[in-house]
Structure formats: structure tokens, C-alpha cells
Design an enzyme around this catalytic site. Structure first.
Site, PDB file in Angstrom:
ATOM      1  CB  ALA A 201      -0.679  -0.204   1.410  1.00  0.00           C
ATOM      2  CD  GLU A 202       2.761   3.822   3.699  1.00  0.00           C
ATOM      3  OE1 GLU A 202       2.906   5.043   3.290  1.00  0.00           O
ATOM      4  OE2 GLU A 202       1.562   3.695   4.885  1.00  0.00           O
ATOM      5  CB  SER A 203       6.519   1.844  -1.586  1.00  0.00           C
ATOM      6  OG  SER A 203       6.883   0.378  -1.838  1.00  0.00           O
TER       7      SER A 203
ATOM      8  CE1 TYR B 128      -0.902   2.859   3.922  1.00  0.00           C
ATOM      9  CE2 TYR B 128      -2.007   3.191   6.117  1.00  0.00           C
ATOM     10  CZ  TYR B 128      -0.846   2.967   5.257  1.00  0.00           C
ATOM     11  OH  TYR B 128       0.410   2.186   5.696  1.00  0.00           O
TER      12      TYR B 128
END
Length: 199
Positions: A98-100, A185
């Protein structure tokens, strides 16, 4: 249509194709990462330096076309961090996705760095000296995620909301804050978590 007009149309058509051909030949611009260490020893990272004090930290290579991302590339680091810090492997992997999207050189618009998108101000606290080193970044991010899970008494959605919006914001709202980005998120990470856990 006279011959002169026909010739002009042919010339315009040829020029149009030439422009398209040239555009396709020009490689995409690469976004280099710059670093500046101030008098307090604080590291500042940016992709748009505002002074000559910044030095090139990372030369970004243009992404090659074709070929997908190897989502298992960092599994050994994720497994090590999960074991060491007591965080579920599927959860840790879901946060990274999800972040990168598994890009170790990722830099967000807000300046978050690496696989787990750690903010420069937190690098020292998370014991990360090189945010673009996958092992260090995953270890630091796992350490932080574990502390948030502990702080919110094992409530993973709250820990994820805190990872995204900050623990104080979660405290103030006494739950997942009504921020669209944070709500989405948490849903996204939980979706990936179940996917990896059941996969």
C-alpha cells in the site's frame, strides 16, 4: 484539390509522424533524490532542491517498460522483520504494498521514503541510516508498526490509521479519523492483508 495543396497535406502528415517518432525516442525524465544535512545533523531529502546545499543522493534510473513488479522480491527481509518484531508477515507485506508498491526508491509528495515510506524526521528514531536500503527500511517500518499495534492494544485498523495519519490524530478522534485518505488506506491495507494471509 491542386497539386500544391496535396503536397502541403503530405508534408504536414510527414511532419506529424516525425514529431510522434521523436517524442517516442525521448526517454522519460528521471527524478533524482537530493540530500542536505543541516547544522543539527538532520537529513533533508527532496526531488526539487531549493539551494546549492543539496547534493545528489540517488540518481533515479528511468523505469524499464514491460515486466511486472516482483512482489516476492523482499519476502526474506519481511519475514526477518516480522519474526524479530512480532508483526504478522502478511500485514507487513500489505503495508509495503500500500505504501510503495514494493518500490525501494519511492519518495512521496510529502517526502516519505522507501518501501515503508518513512518520514525523514523519523529515520533516527526507527534506526534507519539509509531509507533506500530495503532491509533497513523494512526493519524500521516494522519496529514502528509494532509500537503502534501495542499502543492501540492490538487493534490493527487503528494502528494502520496511525501509521498513515499519525497516532495523535487517531487519539484525538478516538478511532479511525474521518480523513478520506486514511479511511481508504486502512481499507486497502486490510484488503491486501487478507489477500496475503489467505493466498
Amino acid at each position: 484539390m491542386n497539386k500544391k495543396a496535396q503536397l502541403s497535406l503530405i508534408e504536414l502528415h510527414s511532419i506529424g509522424w516525425l514529431v510522434v517518432f521523436v517524442v517516442l525516442l525521448v526517454p522519460p525524465a528521471a527524478a533524482d533524490i537530493y540530500i542536505y544535512i543541516d547544522s543539527q545533523g538532520v537529513m533533508h531529502f527532496t526531488n526539487a532542491p531549493t539551494s546549492s546545499d543539496y547534493q545528489v543522493y540517488l540518481k533515479e534510473r528511468p523505469k524499464r517498460r514491460g515486466g511486472g513488479i516482483d512482489t516476492n522480491r523482499f519476502d526474506r527481509y519481511i519475514d526477518e522483520a516480522a519474526t524479530l518484531h512480532g508483526v504478522d508477515f502478511p500485514l507487513l507485506k500489505a503495508v509495503i504494498r500500500a505504501e510503495s508498491a514494493f518500490d525501494p526508491k519511492a519518495v512521496s509528495k510529502k517526502g516519505a521514503l522507501g518501501l515503508m515510506q518513512i518520514m525523514p524526521a523519523n529515520l533516527e528514531a526507527f534506526q534507519v541510516h539509509d531509507p533506500f536500503d530495503p532491509w533497513q527500511n523494512i526493519m524500521g517500518g516494522a519496529r514502528y508498526l509494532k509500537s503502534l499495534i501495542k499502543r492501540f492494544k492490538g487493534q490493527v485498523p487503528l494502528a494502520l490509521a496511525a501509521y498513515n495519519a499519525g497516532p495523535r490524530t487517531v487519539d484525538v478522534h478516538r478511532g479511525i479519523p474521518p480523513i478520506q485518505e486514511t479511511e481508504e488506506y486502512v481499507k486497502r491495507v486490510m484488503k491486501f492483508f487478507y489477500l496475503y494471509r489467505n493466498g
